[in-house]
Scaffold this active site. Structure first.
Site, PDB file in Angstrom:
ATOM      1  N   GLU A  34       0.895  -1.304   0.173  1.00  0.00           N
ATOM      2  CA  GLU A  34       0.139   0.008  -0.088  1.00  0.00           C
ATOM      3  C   GLU A  34       1.008   1.281  -0.085  1.00  0.00           C
ATOM      4  OE1 GLU A  34      -3.675   1.862   2.840  1.00  0.00           O
ATOM      5  OE2 GLU A  34      -2.895  -0.192   3.103  1.00  0.00           O
TER       6      GLU A  34
ATOM      7  N   ASP B  26       0.288   5.215   0.517  1.00  0.00           N
ATOM      8  CA  ASP B  26      -0.968   5.927   0.940  1.00  0.00           C
ATOM      9  C   ASP B  26      -0.595   7.808   1.106  1.00  0.00           C
ATOM     10  OD1 ASP B  26      -2.557   3.942   2.058  1.00  0.00           O
ATOM     11  OD2 ASP B  26      -1.774   3.978   3.973  1.00  0.00           O
TER      12      ASP B  26
ATOM     13  N   GLU C 281      -2.718  10.656   2.521  1.00  0.00           N
ATOM     14  CA  GLU C 281      -4.106  11.231   3.205  1.00  0.00           C
ATOM     15  C   GLU C 281      -3.983  12.682   3.763  1.00  0.00           C
ATOM     16  OE1 GLU C 281      -5.288   6.854   5.262  1.00  0.00           O
ATOM     17  OE2 GLU C 281      -4.077   8.160   6.701  1.00  0.00           O
TER      18      GLU C 281
END
Length: 294
Positions: free
Chosen positions: A112, A114, A116
């Site tokens: 993953e 990310d 955010e």
């Protein structure tokens, strides 16, 4: 039509409906764009496509009952993903807007990447929270204060993933580099393909000042906009079949002087948290190995 500031809950919903109708009336479905590249997977009733000038755009919205999310129709292995995002205007405390990639195999070995965006109280800078998981191992958080107002206009956020490194860029400026150190025993995403996801959801228990500032739901629905989603497949050196076959001694994906300068500038002026510097969380024996290699 460009997205306009939204003043109240009723006017927000009305504006979103108008944007949706305008998109359906104007878009040419035979032309590739964000409409063709992604699919809605939850919160579709509060998610709208529209034409923003010459670009197809997508509005995700969040209220107290539900947020919204999309994913790419395709899965990728070694790509550059670019997308323009315009974040929530005004008081966005407790909200999280994301763009990330994730594999779809067993969770305990998932990969993953990310990005955010943690909401804030009006007038405070946005925090960009980044993390990288490889073979199920995460905990590689770095956070940055954006040096511009990401709610005033669109900005381009990019994930560059090749066999040698993962780069995260903002408006073409590199802010994070995670090098492939598998030969040193550090996991790196090398074999699991990933989809892109984008979402808008509530995390008021931790998102803003560690959860001290809660969401003001009278400001809902909260809206964020995505456009110009673009994927560029990794290109290997001439004569190499694909990026996964790039020789280990190849300089194809090395960083140039400008990229190194950008990384240093961001570290000095924008980074507010780096897991490798967290002496409370780690000690000399528990510090992740890559922290001593980069």
């Amino acid at each position: 039509m460009a997205p306009m500031p939204l003043a109240s809950s009723s006017s927000k919903l009305c504006s979103l409906l108008i944007l949706c109708l305008a998109f359906l009336a104007a878009v040419d479905r035979s032309t590739a764009g964000i409409f063709d590249e992604i699919e809605l997977i939850w919160g579709a009733s509060r998610t709208y496509f529209f034409m923003d000038g010459d670009s197809e755009a997508l509005a995700l919205s969040l209220d107290q009952s539900q947020g919204s999310c999309f994913r790419s129709r395709e899965k990728y292995l070694y790509v550059q993903i670019d997308v323009e995002i315009k974040l929530i205007e005004g008081d966005s405390a407790g909200t999280v807007c994301t763009i990330y990639t994730i594999s779809e195999g067993p969770w305990e070995i998932h990969d993953e990447i990310d990005l955010e965006f943690l909401g804030n109280v009006t007038g405070e800078p946005y925090t960009l929270h980044t993390n990288i998981f490889a073979n199920g191992v995460g905990g590689r958080e770095q956070q940055f204060r954006l040096w511009f107002d990401p709610t005033a206009d669109y900005h381009t956020y990019s994930i560059v993933w090749n066999p040698k490194r993962i780069l995260i860029l903002v408006d073409g400026k590199a802010i994070r580099d995670f090098k492939n150190n598998e030969d040193q025993g550090v996991p790196f995403p090398t074999w699991q393909s990933m989809r892109t996801f984008g979402s808008l959801w509530s995390a008021e228990d931790w998102a803003t000042q560690g959860g001290r500032v809660k969401t003001d739901w009278t400001q809902a629905p909260f809206v964020t906009y995505y456009r110009n989603y673009n994927v560029t497949w990794c290109r290997p050196s001439p004569g190499v079949a694909w990026c996964g076959d790039e020789p280990k001694d190849s300089t194809r994906f090395d960083l140039d002087a400008n990229t190194l300068s950008d990384l240093q500038w961001v570290r000095s002026n924008s980074m507010i948290y780096n897991y490798c510097d967290d002496s409370v969380r780690f000690n000399a024996t528990t510090l992740p190995k890559e922290c001593t290699l980069q």
